[in-house]
Design a protein around this motif. Structure first.
Motif, PDB file in Angstrom:
ATOM      1  N   VAL A 193      -7.492  43.627   9.248  1.00 37.57           N
ATOM      2  CA  VAL A 193      -6.133  43.275   9.655  1.00 37.57           C
ATOM      3  C   VAL A 193      -6.116  41.877  10.266  1.00 37.57           C
ATOM      4  O   VAL A 193      -5.219  41.054   9.981  1.00 37.57           O
ATOM      5  CB  VAL A 193      -5.589  44.320  10.654  1.00 37.57           C
ATOM      6  CG1 VAL A 193      -4.290  43.840  11.279  1.00 37.57           C
ATOM      7  CG2 VAL A 193      -5.376  45.661   9.954  1.00 37.57           C
ATOM      8  N   ALA A 194      -7.112  41.576  11.092  1.00 40.46           N
ATOM      9  CA  ALA A 194      -7.184  40.251  11.701  1.00 40.46           C
ATOM     10  C   ALA A 194      -7.340  39.171  10.635  1.00 40.46           C
ATOM     11  O   ALA A 194      -6.746  38.084  10.740  1.00 40.46           O
ATOM     12  CB  ALA A 194      -8.348  40.199  12.689  1.00 40.46           C
ATOM     13  N   HIS A 195      -8.113  39.466   9.581  1.00 41.14           N
ATOM     14  CA  HIS A 195      -8.287  38.468   8.524  1.00 41.14           C
ATOM     15  C   HIS A 195      -6.992  38.226   7.779  1.00 41.14           C
ATOM     16  O   HIS A 195      -6.651  37.078   7.439  1.00 41.14           O
ATOM     17  CB  HIS A 195      -9.367  38.956   7.549  1.00 41.14           C
ATOM     18  CG  HIS A 195      -9.594  38.015   6.403  1.00 41.14           C
ATOM     19  ND1 HIS A 195     -10.161  36.769   6.554  1.00 41.14           N
ATOM     20  CD2 HIS A 195      -9.305  38.145   5.073  1.00 41.14           C
ATOM     21  CE1 HIS A 195     -10.229  36.180   5.387  1.00 41.14           C
ATOM     22  NE2 HIS A 195      -9.703  36.982   4.458  1.00 41.14           N
ATOM     23  N   ARG A 196      -6.212  39.280   7.507  1.00 34.51           N
ATOM     24  CA  ARG A 196      -4.933  39.122   6.820  1.00 34.51           C
ATOM     25  C   ARG A 196      -3.944  38.319   7.654  1.00 34.51           C
ATOM     26  O   ARG A 196      -3.032  37.689   7.120  1.00 34.51           O
ATOM     27  CB  ARG A 196      -4.339  40.500   6.482  1.00 34.51           C
ATOM     28  CG  ARG A 196      -5.092  41.234   5.368  1.00 34.51           C
ATOM     29  CD  ARG A 196      -4.468  42.591   5.109  1.00 34.51           C
ATOM     30  NE  ARG A 196      -3.086  42.470   4.681  1.00 34.51           N
ATOM     31  CZ  ARG A 196      -2.688  42.305   3.415  1.00 34.51           C
ATOM     32  NH1 ARG A 196      -3.593  42.247   2.459  1.00 34.51           N
ATOM     33  NH2 ARG A 196      -1.422  42.221   3.108  1.00 34.51           N
ATOM     34  N   ARG A 197      -4.126  38.354   8.977  1.00 33.95           N
ATOM     35  CA  ARG A 197      -3.222  37.624   9.860  1.00 33.95           C
ATOM     36  C   ARG A 197      -3.708  36.202  10.148  1.00 33.95           C
ATOM     37  O   ARG A 197      -3.199  35.542  11.060  1.00 33.95           O
ATOM     38  CB  ARG A 197      -3.040  38.389  11.157  1.00 33.95           C
ATOM     39  CG  ARG A 197      -2.301  39.719  10.965  1.00 33.95           C
ATOM     40  CD  ARG A 197      -2.136  40.451  12.275  1.00 33.95           C
ATOM     41  NE  ARG A 197      -1.372  41.688  12.106  1.00 33.95           N
ATOM     42  CZ  ARG A 197      -1.104  42.544  13.084  1.00 33.95           C
ATOM     43  NH1 ARG A 197      -1.560  42.294  14.320  1.00 33.95           N
ATOM     44  NH2 ARG A 197      -0.407  43.640  12.836  1.00 33.95           N
ATOM     45  N   ALA A 234      -7.132  35.152  10.593  1.00 36.08           N
ATOM     46  CA  ALA A 234      -8.445  34.938  11.207  1.00 36.08           C
ATOM     47  C   ALA A 234      -9.383  34.323  10.180  1.00 36.08           C
ATOM     48  O   ALA A 234      -9.213  34.467   8.965  1.00 36.08           O
ATOM     49  CB  ALA A 234      -9.012  36.246  11.735  1.00 36.08           C
ATOM     50  N   GLY A 235     -10.412  33.647  10.653  1.00 36.17           N
ATOM     51  CA  GLY A 235     -11.334  32.944   9.779  1.00 36.17           C
ATOM     52  C   GLY A 235     -12.254  33.878   9.017  1.00 36.17           C
ATOM     53  O   GLY A 235     -12.124  35.110   9.042  1.00 36.17           O
ATOM     54  N   ALA A 236     -13.257  33.243   8.351  1.00 33.21           N
ATOM     55  CA  ALA A 236     -14.201  34.012   7.545  1.00 33.21           C
ATOM     56  C   ALA A 236     -15.033  34.964   8.399  1.00 33.21           C
ATOM     57  O   ALA A 236     -15.584  35.939   7.891  1.00 33.21           O
ATOM     58  CB  ALA A 236     -15.123  33.063   6.778  1.00 33.21           C
ATOM     59  N   TRP A 237     -15.092  34.673   9.705  1.00 37.60           N
ATOM     60  CA  TRP A 237     -15.886  35.551  10.573  1.00 37.60           C
ATOM     61  C   TRP A 237     -15.385  36.990  10.537  1.00 37.60           C
ATOM     62  O   TRP A 237     -16.158  37.934  10.701  1.00 37.60           O
ATOM     63  CB  TRP A 237     -15.855  35.029  12.017  1.00 37.60           C
ATOM     64  CG  TRP A 237     -14.483  35.055  12.639  1.00 37.60           C
ATOM     65  CD1 TRP A 237     -13.579  34.033  12.678  1.00 37.60           C
ATOM     66  CD2 TRP A 237     -13.848  36.166  13.293  1.00 37.60           C
ATOM     67  NE1 TRP A 237     -12.422  34.416  13.307  1.00 37.60           N
ATOM     68  CE2 TRP A 237     -12.559  35.733  13.699  1.00 37.60           C
ATOM     69  CE3 TRP A 237     -14.222  37.479  13.563  1.00 37.60           C
ATOM     70  CZ2 TRP A 237     -11.669  36.570  14.370  1.00 37.60           C
ATOM     71  CZ3 TRP A 237     -13.333  38.307  14.234  1.00 37.60           C
ATOM     72  CH2 TRP A 237     -12.077  37.849  14.640  1.00 37.60           C
ATOM     73  N   ALA A 238     -14.068  37.139  10.300  1.00 36.98           N
ATOM     74  CA  ALA A 238     -13.504  38.493  10.272  1.00 36.98           C
ATOM     75  C   ALA A 238     -14.039  39.285   9.088  1.00 36.98           C
ATOM     76  O   ALA A 238     -14.316  40.489   9.198  1.00 36.98           O
ATOM     77  CB  ALA A 238     -11.985  38.426  10.232  1.00 36.98           C
ATOM     78  N   LEU A 239     -14.183  38.617   7.937  1.00 33.05           N
ATOM     79  CA  LEU A 239     -14.743  39.310   6.776  1.00 33.05           C
ATOM     80  C   LEU A 239     -16.207  39.668   7.000  1.00 33.05           C
ATOM     81  O   LEU A 239     -16.664  40.756   6.617  1.00 33.05           O
ATOM     82  CB  LEU A 239     -14.598  38.430   5.529  1.00 33.05           C
ATOM     83  CG  LEU A 239     -13.187  38.319   4.937  1.00 33.05           C
ATOM     84  CD1 LEU A 239     -13.196  37.398   3.724  1.00 33.05           C
ATOM     85  CD2 LEU A 239     -12.673  39.708   4.551  1.00 33.05           C
ATOM     86  N   VAL A 240     -16.977  38.750   7.608  1.00 35.97           N
ATOM     87  CA  VAL A 240     -18.387  39.041   7.907  1.00 35.97           C
ATOM     88  C   VAL A 240     -18.480  40.224   8.866  1.00 35.97           C
ATOM     89  O   VAL A 240     -19.301  41.127   8.693  1.00 35.97           O
ATOM     90  CB  VAL A 240     -19.079  37.799   8.498  1.00 35.97           C
ATOM     91  CG1 VAL A 240     -20.492  38.148   8.952  1.00 35.97           C
ATOM     92  CG2 VAL A 240     -19.104  36.672   7.480  1.00 35.97           C
ATOM     93  N   LEU A 241     -17.594  40.239   9.878  1.00 39.92           N
ATOM     94  CA  LEU A 241     -17.593  41.348  10.835  1.00 39.92           C
ATOM     95  C   LEU A 241     -17.228  42.657  10.141  1.00 39.92           C
ATOM     96  O   LEU A 241     -17.845  43.707  10.396  1.00 39.92           O
ATOM     97  CB  LEU A 241     -16.613  41.058  11.964  1.00 39.92           C
ATOM     98  CG  LEU A 241     -16.457  42.159  13.023  1.00 39.92           C
ATOM     99  CD1 LEU A 241     -17.787  42.432  13.708  1.00 39.92           C
ATOM    100  CD2 LEU A 241     -15.374  41.767  14.043  1.00 39.92           C
TER     101      LEU A 241
END
Length: 778
Positions: A58-62, A64-71
């Motif tokens: 959800v954070a990535h869709r809003r 957030a950077g690539a770190w959200a996908l890695v997380l």
């Protein structure tokens, strides 16, 4: 080219691809923490990780950077690891085998073997074997229950040594709980041969034929070279000489017997080279490589290092098919994810950890260090130095956890053997392939391979015999963290003359700090050391610089040899074997290893033959009885038992010594020791009736077992009581009541299972006790 560098990026100075490292760390860390926990805990961790993953997405869709996908990817892997651990533990702990193990019941068990038999060394049963397997069914009181769970067999008897994986056997066993984090349902204690063994599968029969053919071909070589060549090529350590194995360990070369990336790289190189000559396409070449990897795992067995290398090789072949640039670190991370999800028990395997960490060090540092060294050295020499240096730097903190020391000979030894490893492996592999179809050709092939292996043996022996080949270091995870911090600091500072000078000064400061953080070993002026040899006895009495009297040798030659090596003992004027039990006499060859052994003393009637392990030494043997005296330098001993003509059982016939030792420079400060072997209350009562003189230090009889005479223990009036006992032993040693009697008599209790090596020294203020900390099994 070193095998682990085959997967390096095209530009060795480019930043490594770290995208898969967090998921790999998440899987490994989750399994490490959850192993042994209740399945419901694993389920809770998995649910929490999935919730966190959704939040990261959800954070990535809003925005957030690539770190959200890695997380998110990391948390998905955490959840997967939780499911893998939880479901495995639930399956293991919910069946009949686990329940029967909790009751220590006897049952008839049908087992499919999953490993070769490994000789069980250093235990109470010297001719035993350890095998991994999976139960198919268990029968108790005529009721048969199907239950397929992992087990470990500890077997003694004929017929086990030739079994192969995939064979199904029936055994009558006592089931006991395993300590392997809940992923092994039971230990099966078996006495006698396997019943109704089925034939192995065709694949394992073929693999067994290759291994057997190589063993037979190697018989034309001397035993040391023959055993090492089979271990080097296919990981078959069944005939590896124990002294050679210990020399390899002490020299930092033990990894050569753990078949892994080197062997697979040679195999894949040959197969892909043949595919290129035949002008096969990329897909066909990779299929050929995949078949080679499967055969490699089958012949070399699914050990942790083999699995890691195989999965890395498979990931690399897949990357070639997809036309992606090779990325060794990404392949390593993918291998960790796949293997830990497949077998969560690998998360706590030191062998797997050493393999992964060494490979990571080589992938990250070796190309850069090779290029830096290449300005001053030929490329082959630069790579030959960079690879073992990178591997050693990476694994050094883990090795400190296993043994509280840092090897100073590992890198030079690996550099020296590097030119011999590849020809030995290539020619040995050719001999293994030829063996089943042309035995004479295999024998001809192993002869030049034997020359290469002889060089490896010589280097290992030299490295093991060098005095000061290792540096004492704080043990445990605290010591590992200290060493890791020191190495990272050195790596940061390395790069220019000024930084190199600063690195050297930093190293001196770190070493000085380490010596302050842990007491020096051996302590200055030590008189007696009780060695931590597991469930057994080994006592060392200082007889002058580099010399010692040894009383008993424990069950394992490696353990007593390591204790003597740490003490700097080069000469043993006298070895006393109190009685013939394996936990006292099994390790005597380790006392003689790389040392001068002048005389062996045993108890009992002169007509009784000495233990087989003593006879094998080829050293003069003397029989003693009560009234005899022994002397070696400043060590003087009176023999108190056995009585003349005594013919009782081994324990009761143990040699009992009252030892007098004068500390250096203090002729008036005589220290006395009572060394009691395994005598029990009947003999203790007889000694008590004759009068027991007080001593400073008592070696507690029979590992603190229940059969003790409290009057005897009190009469010794010892200031210090030392109990030699193995951690987690199944005998219940030492019994708390015995320790209470000793404490009540004023003795300070020390135990090798809790304190490790225990040293007694004399000071003007009285006795000083220094302990080294318990050993961790290798």
């Amino acid at each position: 080219m070193n095998p682990e560098l085959l997967d390096e990026p095209d530009d060795p100075m480019a930043p490594p691809d770290l995208r898969l490292v967090p998921p790999a760390a998440g899987v490994w860390g989750t399994a490490l923490v959850l192993l042994g926990a209740a399945p419901v805990v694993a389920a809770a961790v998995g649910a929490t990780a999935l919730a966190g993953c959704l939040a990261a997405l959800v954070a990535h869709r809003r925005g957030a950077g690539a770190w959200a996908l890695v997380l998110a990817a990391t948390l998905v892997c955490v959840a997967a690891a939780s499911v893998a651990v939880g479901t495995r533990m639930a399956a293991v702990q919910g069946g009949a085998v686990y329940r029967l193990a909790g009751e220590e019941a006897h049952a008839t068990v049908e087992v499919t073997l999953g490993s070769d038999p490994h000789e069980r060394r250093g235990g109470a049963v010297p001719d035993g074997y350890v095998l991994e397997g999976r139960t198919e069914a268990v029968t108790v009181a005529g009721a048969r229950t199907v239950d397929r769970v992992p087990v470990v067999l500890v077997a003694a008897g004929p017929g086990w040594q030739d079994l192969l994986p995939s064979q199904r056997v029936t055994v009558r066993a006592r089931l006991v709980r395993s300590e392997q984090d809940g992923l092994v349902a039971a230990l099966l204690l078996v006495r006698g041969p396997p019943q109704e063994p089925s034939p192995p599968s065709a694949a394992h029969r073929a693999a067994g034929a290759v291994r057997a053919a190589l063993r037979e071909a190697c018989e034309v070589l001397p035993p040391a070279e023959a055993g090492l060549l089979a271990a080097l090529v296919v990981g078959d350590t069944s005939r590896l000489d124990a002294d050679v194995a210990e020399d390899l360990r002490l020299s930092g070369l033990a990894h050569l017997t753990a078949v892994s990336g080197a062997n697979l790289a040679i195999l894949l190189g040959a197969l892909l080279g043949a595919a290129r000559l035949l002008r096969l396409g990329t897909v066909a070449s990779c299929v050929l490589g995949g078949v080679g990897i499967a055969a490699f795992v089958l012949v070399a067995r699914a050990e942790p290092s083999v699995l890691r290398a195989a999965v890395m090789g498979g990931v690399t072949l897949l990357a070639l098919v997809l036309g992606r640039q090779r990325a060794g670190l990404a392949a390593l991370a993918a291998a960790v994810v796949l293997l830990v999800l497949f077998d969560p028990g690998l998360a706590r395997s030191y062998g797997f950890a050493l393999s992964v960490v060494a490979t990571g060090g080589i992938l990250v540092w070796a190309p850069r260090w090779r290029d830096r060294l290449g300005h001053r050295l030929p490329r082959w020499a630069a790579e030959g130095l960079a690879v073992p240096l990178a591997a050693q730097v990476a694994v050094a903190p883990l090795l400190v956890v296993l043994a509280a020391e840092v090897s100073l000979v590992s890198v030079p030894a690996n550099v020296l053997v590097a030119p011999a490893v590849v020809p030995a492996t290539v020619i040995g592999a050719a001999a293994a392939a030829l063996g089943p179809v042309w035995p004479l050709g295999a024998e001809l092939a192993v002869r030049p391979a034997g020359l290469a292996v002889a060089w490896i043996v010589a280097v290992a022996r030299l490295g093991a015999a060098l005095p000061g080949g290792s540096l004492g270091w704080p043990g445990g995870w605290a010591g590992a963290a200290l060493l890791a911090a020191a190495l990272l600091l050195l790596l940061v500072l390395w790069g220019s003359p000024r930084r190199l000078l600063a690195a050297g000064l930093t190293a001196v400061l770190v070493l000085a700090g380490a010596r302050c953080a842990v007491p020096g070993w051996p302590p200055q002026g030590w008189l007696l050391v009780a060695c931590d040899v597991g469930q057994g006895d080994a006592v060392v009495l200082s007889a002058g610089p580099g010399a010692a009297v040894v009383v008993d040798a424990g069950p394992d030659p490696r353990a007593v040899d390591g204790c003597l090596r740490r003490l700097g003992v080069r000469t043993v004027p006298l070895l006393v074997v109190t009685h013939g039990d394996h936990d006292h006499a099994g390790g005597v060859s380790g006392v003689a290893r790389h040392r001068e052994l002048h005389q062996v003393v045993v108890g009992g009637p002169p007509e009784r033959p000495p233990p087989a392990s003593v006879a094998a030494l080829g050293t003069a043997v003397r029989t003693v009885e009560a009234g005899d005296t022994l002397a070696a330098g400043p060590v003087h001993a009176d023999v108190l038992w056995p009585a003349p003509g005594f013919t009782g059982p081994d324990n009761a016939g143990s040699v009992v010594l009252r030892v007098r030792r004068t500390p250096p420079g203090e002729p008036a400060a005589e220290v006395t020791f009572l060394l009691t072997g395994d005598i029990e209350e009947d003999v203790q009562a007889r000694l008590l009736a004759g009068g027991v003189e007080p001593v400073h230090v008592l070696k507690v009889p029979h590992h603190g077992a229940a059969g003790q005479d409290p009057g005897f223990l009190r009469a010794a009036s010892a200031q210090v009581a030392v109990t030699s006992v193995g951690a987690g032993n199944t005998y219940g040693h030492p019994v708390p009541a015995v320790l209470d009697v000793l404490s009540g008599a004023g003795a300070a209790n020390y135990r090798t299972d809790l304190h490790g090596d225990i040293a007694v020294s004399a000071t003007p203020d009285g006795l000083r006790i220094t302990t080294r900390g318990p050993s961790r099994p290798p």
